[in-house]
Design an enzyme around this catalytic site. Structure first.
Site, mmCIF file in Angstrom:
data_model
loop_
_atom_site.group_PDB
_atom_site.id
_atom_site.type_symbol
_atom_site.label_atom_id
_atom_site.label_comp_id
_atom_site.label_asym_id
_atom_site.label_seq_id
_atom_site.Cartn_x
_atom_site.Cartn_y
_atom_site.Cartn_z
ATOM 1 N N ASP A 224 31.972 78.628 14.091
ATOM 2 C CA ASP A 224 32.777 77.828 15.393
ATOM 3 C C ASP A 224 34.048 77.254 15.433
ATOM 4 O O ASP A 224 34.302 76.496 14.334
ATOM 5 C CB ASP A 224 31.833 76.622 15.703
ATOM 6 C CG ASP A 224 31.747 76.333 17.185
ATOM 7 O OD1 ASP A 224 32.806 75.371 17.670
ATOM 8 O OD2 ASP A 224 31.007 76.889 18.091
ATOM 9 N N SER B 64 34.646 78.476 21.290
ATOM 10 C CA SER B 64 33.473 78.516 21.439
ATOM 11 C C SER B 64 32.847 79.126 22.717
ATOM 12 O O SER B 64 33.133 80.106 23.179
ATOM 13 C CB SER B 64 32.803 77.081 21.107
ATOM 14 O OG SER B 64 31.528 77.125 20.935
#
Length: 453
Positions: free
Chosen positions: A269, A98
């Site tokens: 994510d 991320s």
């Protein structure tokens, strides 16, 4: 709508293909083509000292994680520079999640200022430049890019979505050539930089919740060409935070061939599968073990941007900020609370793996695992300010200052963990706990890597 804008949009809409267009950008891997790439678990530990394997793992956490990882990277370059040691130059591989993927990928395509010749892609690894890039307000830039006429048409009439717009925002700011503006691809990674593992989570039926990485190994499973994939989309695939962003979609050429119709992988994510990037570190080590790759010393540094959120202040009558009028960000706090348990389990599993594998092979004095985290900061005021930095793709100048202050406090030449790492890099051994933590907060060590009962 303004008539002038409408006149610009209508011709574009007429040329847009069916609504499934722009669903993916990955292409099929050419048959019998050997894949040579820096995005792989098949790491050659020859960067820096050939006898030492050094790996960095960067956690997620939006711009907080991006700026923290960048600050630590520059400190690793500087802390023993007077002795001729650049710790960052010793790193063989980076595994990122991320927000941590932003500086990891930028380092992987950049050039150091003192390298010979012009900078590769025009991108310099220079502190002022990099920290400016990591602290930009990408939310406002992303929202602004929605209103480009071509994006309006693509957004409403094709599969082009919010994630695609943010990926292009990252490309335009971080991952294109200067001054030309060509979007960089995985094949453009600097061959003199570490291997790069960008981690995401698979959101596809039957694979839901499992890790997905932008590597040759995972792209081989979908018969796709990793080197042709744009770096910005790979970074965004690692950072598609639920509710704010849509899935990043890839065509699965293997399943498409088997089913005689288009099939896709949908990823989001990486924090949901592993917010620390440590699963991929394990995979690097097991891949090298299977190959029989030899190294004498192992260094793993985790740059962890985990913040112990205290929730919303009891003094606030209205918890909304500007962005909350678009998407209420309280789901981010809820997700962060769920990731806390995931983080503890991931650390426990990783420590168990290290005890059962590298330590048994290398021995305690030729191995270091060092998590660098906000909890190690002694100053209560500073630690509280760090913990209140929210997970978002924007960061204030004040909050960036707190992160720099934490890096200055923790990453010094007196840090016993860095001293042990320096010893290993100089061909020596060390005599401290290989599961090392900043000396002033020893209790954290027992929380993260407890001794076997």
């Amino acid at each position: 709508m303004n008539s002038r804008i409408l006149c610009l949009i209508l011709p574009m809409l007429a040329t847009l293909p069916a609504c499934t267009s722009f669903s993916h950008t990955n292409i099929k891997q050419a048959e019998s083509t050997p894949v040579i790439t820096k995005a792989t678990f098949n790491v050659n530990p020859s960067r820096g000292r050939n006898d030492t394997l050094m790996i960095l793992a960067f956690s997620g956490g939006g711009s907080r994680a991006a700026y923290w990882a960048a600050s630590v990277m520059f400190k690793l370059q500087q802390v023993f520079a007077s002795e001729g040691i650049d710790m960052l130059a010793e790193v063989d591989a980076i595994s990122s999640v991320s927000g941590g993927s932003l500086p990891a990928a930028y380092y992987a395509i950049s050039t150091d200022p003192n390298d010979d010749g012009p900078p590769l892609h025009g991108r310099l690894w220079e502190e002022k430049t990099v920290k400016d890039l990591m602290s930009r307000n990408y939310i406002s830039r992303w929202v602004g890019n929605w209103f480009w006429p071509v994006n309006i048409g693509k957004f409403w009439f094709t599969a082009y979505d919010r994630t695609d717009i943010m990926a292009q925002t990252f490309a335009d700011n971080l991952y294109d050539t200067l001054p030309v503006g060509r979007d960089l691809k995985i094949r453009d990674l600097n061959p003199d930089r570490p291997y790069l593992i960008l981690n995401a989570t698979d959101g596809t039926q039957e694979e839901f919740g499992s890790p997905f990485t932008f590597t040759a190994e995972d792209f081989e499973l979908i018969q796709s060409d990793i080197n042709d994939y744009t770096l910005a989309r790979a970074v965004m695939g690692s950072a598609t935070f639920p509710a704010v962003f849509n899935y990043m979609t890839l065509k699965d050429y293997e399943k498409s061939s088997e089913n005689d119709k288009d099939q896709f992988r949908h990823v989001f994510d990486g924090g949901n599968a592993d917010n620390l990037g440590l699963r991929s570190v394990k995979k690097i080590l097991t891949t090298l073990e299977k190959k029989g790759t030899q190294y004498d010393k192992l260094i793993v540094i985790l740059v962890d941007a985990y913040a112990r959120s205290g929730g919303v202040s009891k003094d606030n009558a209205d918890t909304r900020k500007f962005f909350d009028f678009i998407v209420d960000s309280n789901f981010i706090d809820a997700t962060d609370s769920l990731l806390t348990g995931n983080r503890a389990q991931t650390l426990d599993n990783f420590c168990g793996f290290l005890r059962n594998h590298p330590l048994k092979v290398l021995g305690k004095n030729r191995f270091i695992f060092y998590p660098i985290q906000f909890e190690d900061v002694n100053d209560n005021r500073l630690r509280q300010n760090l913990n209140r930095i929210r997970t978002n793709f924007k960061i204030s100048e004040e909050d960036a200052g707190y992160i720099d202050e934490a890096a200055d406090q923790l990453l010094t030449s007196a840090n016993r963990c860095l001293l042990a790492i320096k010893s290993l890099l100089k061909g020596k051994t060390h005599d401290i706990d290989p599961f090392c933590h900043y000396e002033s907060r020893p209790i954290i060590s027992s929380e993260v890597c407890p001794e076997d009962n």
